[in-house]
Enzyme design. Structure first.
Site, PDB file in Angstrom:
ATOM      1  N   ASN A  54       0.809  -1.221   0.000  1.00 14.63           N
ATOM      2  CA  ASN A  54       0.000   0.000   0.000  1.00 14.63           C
ATOM      3  C   ASN A  54       0.841   1.269   0.000  1.00 14.63           C
ATOM      4  O   ASN A  54       0.421   2.293  -0.520  1.00 14.63           O
ATOM      5  CB  ASN A  54      -0.945   0.004   1.218  1.00 14.63           C
ATOM      6  CG  ASN A  54      -0.266  -0.388   2.501  1.00 14.63           C
ATOM      7  OD1 ASN A  54       0.337  -1.466   2.583  1.00 14.63           O
ATOM      8  ND2 ASN A  54      -0.332   0.461   3.511  1.00 14.63           N
ATOM      9  N   GLN A  78      -4.738  -4.053  -2.032  1.00  8.08           N
ATOM     10  CA  GLN A  78      -4.296  -3.037  -3.009  1.00  8.08           C
ATOM     11  C   GLN A  78      -4.205  -3.588  -4.431  1.00  8.08           C
ATOM     12  O   GLN A  78      -4.020  -2.828  -5.373  1.00  8.08           O
ATOM     13  CB  GLN A  78      -2.955  -2.432  -2.578  1.00  8.08           C
ATOM     14  CG  GLN A  78      -3.020  -1.676  -1.265  1.00  8.08           C
ATOM     15  CD  GLN A  78      -3.804  -0.360  -1.347  1.00  8.08           C
ATOM     16  OE1 GLN A  78      -4.138   0.132  -2.433  1.00  8.08           O
ATOM     17  NE2 GLN A  78      -4.132   0.204  -0.194  1.00  8.08           N
ATOM     18  N   SER A  97     -11.038  -5.386   0.252  1.00  8.20           N
ATOM     19  CA  SER A  97     -11.796  -4.304   0.867  1.00  8.20           C
ATOM     20  C   SER A  97     -12.430  -3.434  -0.218  1.00  8.20           C
ATOM     21  O   SER A  97     -11.728  -2.930  -1.107  1.00  8.20           O
ATOM     22  CB  SER A  97     -10.846  -3.473   1.718  1.00  8.20           C
ATOM     23  OG  SER A  97     -11.527  -2.394   2.287  1.00  8.20           O
ATOM     24  N   ALA A  98     -13.760  -3.231  -0.114  1.00  6.93           N
ATOM     25  CA  ALA A  98     -14.512  -2.559  -1.179  1.00  6.93           C
ATOM     26  C   ALA A  98     -14.044  -1.131  -1.452  1.00  6.93           C
ATOM     27  O   ALA A  98     -13.968  -0.697  -2.596  1.00  6.93           O
ATOM     28  CB  ALA A  98     -15.995  -2.542  -0.805  1.00  6.93           C
ATOM     29  N   HIS A  99     -13.718  -0.384  -0.381  1.00  4.97           N
ATOM     30  CA  HIS A  99     -13.474   1.051  -0.587  1.00  4.97           C
ATOM     31  C   HIS A  99     -12.145   1.348  -1.260  1.00  4.97           C
ATOM     32  O   HIS A  99     -11.832   2.501  -1.557  1.00  4.97           O
ATOM     33  CB  HIS A  99     -13.598   1.824   0.733  1.00  4.97           C
ATOM     34  CG  HIS A  99     -12.468   1.658   1.701  1.00  4.97           C
ATOM     35  ND1 HIS A  99     -11.530   2.643   1.924  1.00  4.97           N
ATOM     36  CD2 HIS A  99     -12.119   0.643   2.518  1.00  4.97           C
ATOM     37  CE1 HIS A  99     -10.670   2.238   2.841  1.00  4.97           C
ATOM     38  NE2 HIS A  99     -10.998   1.031   3.223  1.00  4.97           N
ATOM     39  N   THR A 129     -25.632  -9.478  11.236  1.00  2.79           N
ATOM     40  CA  THR A 129     -26.421  -9.332   9.996  1.00  2.79           C
ATOM     41  C   THR A 129     -25.524  -8.822   8.878  1.00  2.79           C
ATOM     42  O   THR A 129     -24.773  -7.860   9.061  1.00  2.79           O
ATOM     43  CB  THR A 129     -27.584  -8.350  10.240  1.00  2.79           C
ATOM     44  OG1 THR A 129     -28.349  -8.839  11.336  1.00  2.79           O
ATOM     45  CG2 THR A 129     -28.463  -8.216   9.007  1.00  2.79           C
ATOM     46  N   CYS A 169      -2.721   4.982   7.753  1.00  2.00           N
ATOM     47  CA  CYS A 169      -2.561   4.597   9.156  1.00  2.00           C
ATOM     48  C   CYS A 169      -1.282   5.170   9.735  1.00  2.00           C
ATOM     49  O   CYS A 169      -1.173   5.378  10.936  1.00  2.00           O
ATOM     50  CB  CYS A 169      -2.507   3.088   9.280  1.00  2.00           C
ATOM     51  SG  CYS A 169      -3.782   2.321   8.336  1.00  2.00           S
TER      52      CYS A 169
HETATM   53  N1  PLP Z   1      -4.483  -4.167   3.962  1.00  2.00           N
HETATM   54  C1  PLP Z   1      -3.951  -3.236   3.149  1.00  2.00           C
HETATM   55  C2  PLP Z   1      -2.816  -3.612   2.251  1.00  2.00           C
HETATM   56  C3  PLP Z   1      -4.454  -1.943   3.139  1.00  2.00           C
HETATM   57  O1  PLP Z   1      -3.913  -1.020   2.336  1.00  2.00           O
HETATM   58  C4  PLP Z   1      -5.537  -1.620   4.006  1.00  2.00           C
HETATM   59  C5  PLP Z   1      -6.061  -0.234   4.068  1.00  2.00           C
HETATM   60  O2  PLP Z   1      -5.318   0.724   3.986  1.00  2.00           O
HETATM   61  C6  PLP Z   1      -6.066  -2.624   4.830  1.00  2.00           C
HETATM   62  C7  PLP Z   1      -5.514  -3.880   4.782  1.00  2.00           C
HETATM   63  C8  PLP Z   1      -7.219  -2.349   5.749  1.00  2.00           C
HETATM   64  O3  PLP Z   1      -8.414  -2.267   5.008  1.00  2.00           O
HETATM   65  P1  PLP Z   1      -9.768  -1.678   5.613  1.00  2.00           P
HETATM   66  O4  PLP Z   1      -9.712  -0.201   5.421  1.00  2.00           O
HETATM   67  O5  PLP Z   1     -10.845  -2.323   4.785  1.00  2.00           O
HETATM   68  O6  PLP Z   1      -9.862  -2.098   7.028  1.00  2.00           O
END
Ligand code: PLP
Length: 384
Positions: free
Chosen positions: A155, A183, A202-204, A240, A330
């Protein structure tokens, strides 16, 4: 560049989160309005919601190349990744180790540290940002970890990891393999990922809504659930299901996979490369992180010239109309330097000079060249 409300900003932070695609929004609205039942309810409205979830599961399974029964809906990849280690802490014999790449996302590293405080080992990375496959080959001769975790694409740097090779090695040696594909999915074809024992998404990160994701894991309730409660998801994840979120996620993935099938990513890789060449020429002192490695077409991680701290660059770029990041979402705001750059051998001083630009599918070549001009302007401002 992107259909978002603030047209004055060029958004270069898609690795943190990507705006909702119109197709995902439409799927979300339709599902919210028409699929009103709880998928666990015994009546027809419940069955209809459940059937929609199953159709979505089958579509996702086809993209990944796995059995639909192997897929569990979650609240996102942080939950999915925690599920893996929670499950293994209960399932693995005492003293069995887990091996995780040193460059993994904090939700993988911290879950490994939490559940296996004395039984996790870090797979080292090379200066290029690629994990050391030779280390894995060497160390797994004769040793049997209970899990090998290698993410698909990093990421922070965008560096693509040899997950296929690591998976093949694990298959050969009978070791369970986990790939955080957050990613990768939506930026490169998902095909083949379903061959891993565990895969998270992860959808977003690819145009779906925030707060929904999935985990590919063993079917038929063999998983020790992280969340306890009802028997949803075959007993693997209580609560749910987020029906509208799941349908929107799969709608977004369908859009991205269509663009990938049309090879839309290849042209964009060319733009990224041209941007990097121009940046190196126009901004002396800039260094591309992971320069020698294959990287995501949307991600450029650079060490900025040693004039000022990275936060000032981010603020100045923001004022100039560019949303960029200092690494992972993060890690920003934290004092300590990126663990990813540290694993690649960068000093804390070098790591404190990193900026990450991550474009979206909808970015044009003009957006990249405007970013390059913006960086030159900010460099002049900071230097004056
Ligand atoms: N793993 C990777 C490589 C990511 O880049 C991220 C989000 O930055 C995550 C896990 C965590 O995903 P989520 O935002 O869906 O918790």
């Amino acid at each position: 560049m992107y259909v978002h409300s603030d047209k004055s900003v060029l958004y270069f932070d898609h690795n943190a989160t990507s705006p909702l695609l119109p197709e995902a929004r439409q799927a979300w609205l339709e599902a919210s309005e028409t699929l009103i039942g709880n998928p666990s309810s015994p009546h027809r409205l419940g069955a209809r919601a459940d059937a929609a979830l199953q159709t979505a599961r089958e579509k996702l399974a086809r993209f990944l190349g796995c059995d639909a029964l192997d897929l569990v809906w979650t609240s996102g990849a942080t939950e999915s990744n925690n599920m893996v280690f929670h499950h293994l802490a209960a399932a693995l014999p005492a003293r069995t180790e887990v091996w995780v790449a040193a460059i993994e996302h904090p939700c993988v590293l911290n879950a490994a540290r939490h559940y296996f405080p004395k039984r996790h080992r870090l797979i080292p990375a090379l200066k290029s940002g690629v994990i050391d496959l030779n280390w894995l080959k060497r160390e797994s001769t004769g040793k049997r970890p209970g899990l090998v975790a290698v993410m698909a694409a990093n990421n922070e740097t965008g560096v693509l990891q040899p997950w296929r090779e690591a998976l093949a090695l694990c298959r050969e040696r009978g070791l369970p393999f986990f790939c955080d594909a957050v990613q990768w999915i939506g930026k490169l074809p998902a095909a083949g990922l379903g061959g891993c024992d565990f895969v998270s998404g992860s959808a977003h990160k690819f145009g779906g809504p925030k707060g929904v994701g999935f985990l590919k894991c063993p079917a038929h309730g063999l998983v020790h659930p992280l969340l306890l409660g009802g028997k949803q998801e075959d007993g693997r994840r209580a609560g749910t299901e987020n029906v509208a979120g799941v349908l929107a996620m799969v709608a977004a993935l369908e859009v991205r996979e269509r663009m990938l099938a049309a090879k839309g990513h290849q042209q964009r890789l060319g733009w990224r490369e041209t941007f990097e060449r121009a940046l190196l020429k126009k901004l002396p002192g800039v260094e591309i992180v992971g320069a020698g490695a294959d990287r995501l077409w949307n991600t450029v991680s650079v060490l900025i010239p040693q004039r000022d701290c990275q936060q000032r660059w981010v603020v100045k770029l923001d004022k100039a109309g560019f949303a960029v990041s200092t690494g992972s979402a993060c890690a920003s705001g934290r004092e300590e330097p990126s663990h990813v750059l540290a694993a690649m051998g960068y000093t804390p001083q070098e790591a404190s000079r990193v900026l990450r630009f991550s474009s979206g599918w909808e970015a044009s070549w003009t957006d990249w060249s405007q970013l390059r001009e913006g960086l030159q302007r900010v460099n002049t401002l900071i230097g004056s």
